[in-house]
Design a protein around this motif. Sequence first.
Motif, PDB file in Angstrom:
ATOM      1  N   LEU A  20     -53.268  11.331 -15.643  1.00 46.73           N
ATOM      2  CA  LEU A  20     -53.619  11.877 -14.330  1.00 46.73           C
ATOM      3  C   LEU A  20     -52.588  11.532 -13.260  1.00 46.73           C
ATOM      4  O   LEU A  20     -52.882  11.606 -12.068  1.00 46.73           O
TER       5      LEU A  20
ATOM      6  N   ASP B   1     -51.848  13.295  -9.630  1.00 47.36           N
ATOM      7  CA  ASP B   1     -53.094  14.029  -9.402  1.00 47.36           C
ATOM      8  C   ASP B   1     -53.965  13.185  -8.485  1.00 47.36           C
ATOM      9  O   ASP B   1     -54.040  11.962  -8.662  1.00 47.36           O
ATOM     10  N   PRO B   2     -54.623  13.789  -7.502  1.00 46.18           N
ATOM     11  CA  PRO B   2     -55.492  13.005  -6.614  1.00 46.18           C
ATOM     12  C   PRO B   2     -56.568  12.205  -7.361  1.00 46.18           C
ATOM     13  O   PRO B   2     -57.088  11.221  -6.832  1.00 46.18           O
ATOM     14  N   ALA B   3     -56.865  12.616  -8.581  1.00 48.16           N
ATOM     15  CA  ALA B   3     -57.912  11.932  -9.352  1.00 48.16           C
ATOM     16  C   ALA B   3     -57.419  10.653 -10.015  1.00 48.16           C
ATOM     17  O   ALA B   3     -58.223   9.893 -10.568  1.00 48.16           O
ATOM     18  N   TYR B   4     -56.089  10.388  -9.948  1.00 47.77           N
ATOM     19  CA  TYR B   4     -55.575   9.172 -10.613  1.00 47.77           C
ATOM     20  C   TYR B   4     -56.165   7.913  -9.999  1.00 47.77           C
ATOM     21  O   TYR B   4     -56.266   7.774  -8.783  1.00 47.77           O
TER      22      TYR B   4
ATOM     23  N   GLU C 214     -49.339   5.439  -8.860  1.00 47.37           N
ATOM     24  CA  GLU C 214     -49.347   5.274 -10.315  1.00 47.37           C
ATOM     25  C   GLU C 214     -48.712   3.933 -10.693  1.00 47.37           C
ATOM     26  O   GLU C 214     -47.501   3.754 -10.562  1.00 47.37           O
TER      27      GLU C 214
END
Length: 239
Positions: free
Chosen positions: A85, A88-91, A147
């Motif tokens: 992810l 991605d904003p969902a990470y 990340e």
Amino acid sequence: MNILVVGASKGLGKALIEGLGSAGDTLIGVSRTRPEDLIVDAERNVRWVEADLMFAAKAAHTIEQAVIDDGLDTLIYNLGIWETLAFDPAYALLDSPDEEVQAIVSCNITSTILLIKRLLPLLLKSAHPRIILTGSTSGLPQSGRPEVAFGASKFALRGIADSLREGYRHQRLAVTCLNLGYLNTEDPLSTPLDLAAQRGGGQLIPVHDVVQMVRMILSLSAASYVKELTLPAILDERF
């Protein structure tokens, strides 16, 4: 000149194989499989080594044996993986499986060091030895990216480059770290540059631009080198 490009099956790595070198030079691509649609001219010798850097020690041995007879002038390490992810904003780190974190560190750091260790004796026999590491703007301070494993591995690349320079300065080893922003890997080198530059609306860098920067680095004399080069997209607000 003998140039080895690790991570050459697609995207930037493939563009480097297609775009670097002059008549009489040898380009050696490394990936798990050779791309079928590679575009190369007859004046350059292109070879391929099939190796999986997730198995670091085995891959390093395979690559060393493939280049040991003809020698090596330049190593371009372009391989890197990231979280499922990532970007991605969902990470979220807490959602990243332990196995994923370990794989990123192994591929992006351990494999890099082991391969360089294997190839360094060959490189140092060259009259102009060079190592180019494909880093990321995620490896720069205040990158604005969350990340953890990927960012840490790209910070590590800069540390690897610094340490190699100090350890082999008197052997004139030139080590460059490319801190690249978001790339347009959809448009290959065969796409006209003006067209490739339109993708992403100023948020993506055409691979053409990176290839041009690497060409410049390889054109320098043995009296100088590029320590680091940061190449963000023109509308990347982080830089």
